[in-house]
Scaffold this motif. Structure first.
Motif, short mmCIF file in Angstrom:
data_model
loop_
_atom_site.label_atom_id
_atom_site.label_comp_id
_atom_site.label_asym_id
_atom_site.label_seq_id
_atom_site.Cartn_x
_atom_site.Cartn_y
_atom_site.Cartn_z
N LYS A 163 -1.39 5.55 3.03
CA LYS A 163 -2.53 4.70 3.37
C LYS A 163 -2.28 3.97 4.69
O LYS A 163 -3.19 3.79 5.50
CB LYS A 163 -2.80 3.70 2.25
N ASN A 216 -3.57 -2.88 10.45
CA ASN A 216 -3.92 -4.27 10.11
C ASN A 216 -3.85 -5.17 11.35
O ASN A 216 -3.43 -6.33 11.26
CB ASN A 216 -3.00 -4.82 9.02
N LEU A 253 -6.83 -3.39 6.11
CA LEU A 253 -6.78 -2.64 4.86
C LEU A 253 -7.38 -3.44 3.72
O LEU A 253 -8.04 -2.89 2.83
CB LEU A 253 -5.33 -2.27 4.53
N THR A 254 -7.15 -4.74 3.71
CA THR A 254 -7.70 -5.61 2.67
C THR A 254 -8.07 -6.95 3.29
O THR A 254 -7.42 -7.42 4.23
CB THR A 254 -6.67 -5.85 1.54
N HIS A 297 0.86 -1.19 0.00
CA HIS A 297 0.00 0.00 0.00
C HIS A 297 0.89 1.24 0.00
O HIS A 297 2.06 1.18 0.39
CB HIS A 297 -0.88 0.03 1.25
N GLU A 298 0.31 2.37 -0.41
CA GLU A 298 1.04 3.62 -0.30
C GLU A 298 1.33 3.90 1.17
O GLU A 298 0.54 3.54 2.05
CB GLU A 298 0.21 4.76 -0.90
#
Length: 421
Positions: free
Chosen positions: A110, A208, A310-311, A106-107
């Motif tokens: 972020k 996370n 995040l995901t 990720h950036e």
């Protein structure tokens, strides 16, 4: 329903059941008079019993009845070859860094945007800054007790999981190098970092669901899994010292059992409960590795606490993977599949990689294999292009790798190559 770590810690502090000595298989509250819990479980060095977890998390560990006495620690300097005084020289605030930053899924911004409170403040979970040790042959631990082992320049130590779960970071000196031994119970990650001229602490923040460390010199925030600085806090001003986006140098921590570690390293030291902090090391606030496996560690059960990620991925979120990342990308191997197959292959970016199992320690290693040479099991070793080598010494470039719960790895690296997952 979401839970904060403060809520979980608070709800369990009043007497909810937890693990005793990590794997003794029966909860037991400490003596009411506050005295140390003692006992005489029998270690079984040299043997690997069938009740030891081959792949940790969700595998009950049974052991002899009893409780464990890990008191009586001594400063590492009292032991031969245990260099508690740094021989490496660093300026105040200097941190050893990788020349090239690791890949991020990720950036950087972020990661900072999703930095959230875990319910405690800076150092609300106190690190251990003056660890003490005993010789491995002087203490008695159940063979199935989880430990995080390290071998740096012949300085061999083990850090019991049941102590680390209360502190998450140990600022130590191993082999003459100032280092941080870190553990995040929420993501099942144990990682070692060179810390140079700073100490690391627990920031109380999470990304996370994973530990965010802060260096006490500048309050730069470092993600444990990503090993990269992503934000500057407000405890020491706004000067990041050019650290944002840079990655720490790492060393391998081995997530294994006491029986396996002592068999490999009979001269190991082991960190004791003499931490200088009043904590109950016979109760894990996040659950129990069992039996029965419970709380956050229980497979098939929701994460608890279930901090946002995040995901997300549909695969079993608590399966254990052996992950590795370089500046070019990331790869994750299903650990159970690796232990069963001994050899698995994948890729990081355009570079082929190979993972091999070390069945004695029940750990995996990952190597870059750009030429795609053939790697095959050969007894307890591996045949590599006509040569035989132990699992930790293949004639290939070994990558930093560590165990993690799948949800955490995918949360950081949604673009990861996945093998057996």
């Amino acid at each position: 329903m979401s839970y904060t770590r403060r809520g979980v810690l608070g709800s369990l502090a009043g007497g909810a059941s937890g693990a005793v000595a990590g794997c003794l298989g029966r909860s037991r509250d400490p003596p009411e008079d506050g005295s140390a819990v003692t006992g005489t479980p029998e270690p079984t060095p040299g043997s690997q019993t069938s009740d030891e977890p081959l792949v940790d998390l969700g595998v009950p560990c049974t052991g002899p009845e009893g409780v464990v006495d890990l008191s009586g620690g001594r400063p590492a300097t009292e032991f031969e070859r245990a260099a508690a005084t740094p021989t490496a020289e660093y300026a105040d605030g200097e941190i050893p860094l990788r020349e090239t930053a690791l890949h991020l899924g990720h950036e950087l911004t972020k990661l900072a945007d999703h930095d959230m409170s875990g319910g405690v403040n800076h150092d609300g979970i106190p690190s251990i800054d003056a660890p003490r040790f005993a010789r491995g042959d002087e203490i008695e631990l159940p063979g199935c007790a989880r430990v995080f082992g390290v071998d740096l320049d012949g300085d061999v130590r083990a850090y019991p999981q049941r102590i680390l779960v209360r502190h998450e970071i140990v600022n130590d000196v191993i082999g003459g190098e100032p280092v941080a031994v870190t553990y995040c119970p929420l993501t099942g990650t144990a990682q070692g970092f060179y810390r140079g001229g700073v100490e690391f602490g627990v920031s109380g923040q999470l990304v996370n669901s994973n530990l965010v460390m802060w260096d006490r010199h500048r309050d730069v925030r470092w993600s444990q899994v990503a090993a990269t600085a992503f934000e500057v806090g407000d405890q020491r001003g706004s000067d990041d010292g050019g650290l944002l986006g840079r990655s720490l140098r790492e060393f391998r921590l081995f997530w294994t059992t006491w029986n396996r570690w002592l068999s490999r390293h009979p001269d190991t030291l082991v960190m004791t409960e003499e931490t200088g902090l009043a904590r109950n090391y016979n109760r894990d606030p996040y659950g129990s590795y069992g039996p029965p496996v419970s709380g956050h560690y229980a497979p098939g059960e929701p994460r608890r606490p279930n901090f946002p990620l995040l995901t997300y991925d549909e695969a079993d979120e608590k399966r254990v993977v052996v992950g590795a990342r370089t500046p070019d990308g990331a790869v994750a191997f299903d650990k159970r599949a690796l232990m069963e197959s001994s050899v698995l292959t994948g890729a990081i970016g355009d570079t082929p990689v190979v993972a091999v199992a070390d069945r004695e320690l029940a750990v995996g290693y990952v190597y870059a294999n750009p030429e795609g040479v053939e790697v095959e099991p050969d007894g307890d070793e591996y045949a590599v292009d006509g040569r035989t080598a132990p699992p930790d010494g293949l004639p290939l470039d070994r990558l930093d790798a560590f165990d993690a719960m799948w949800f955490a790895w995918y949360g950081f690296y949604p673009d990861t190559d996945r093998v057996g997952i």
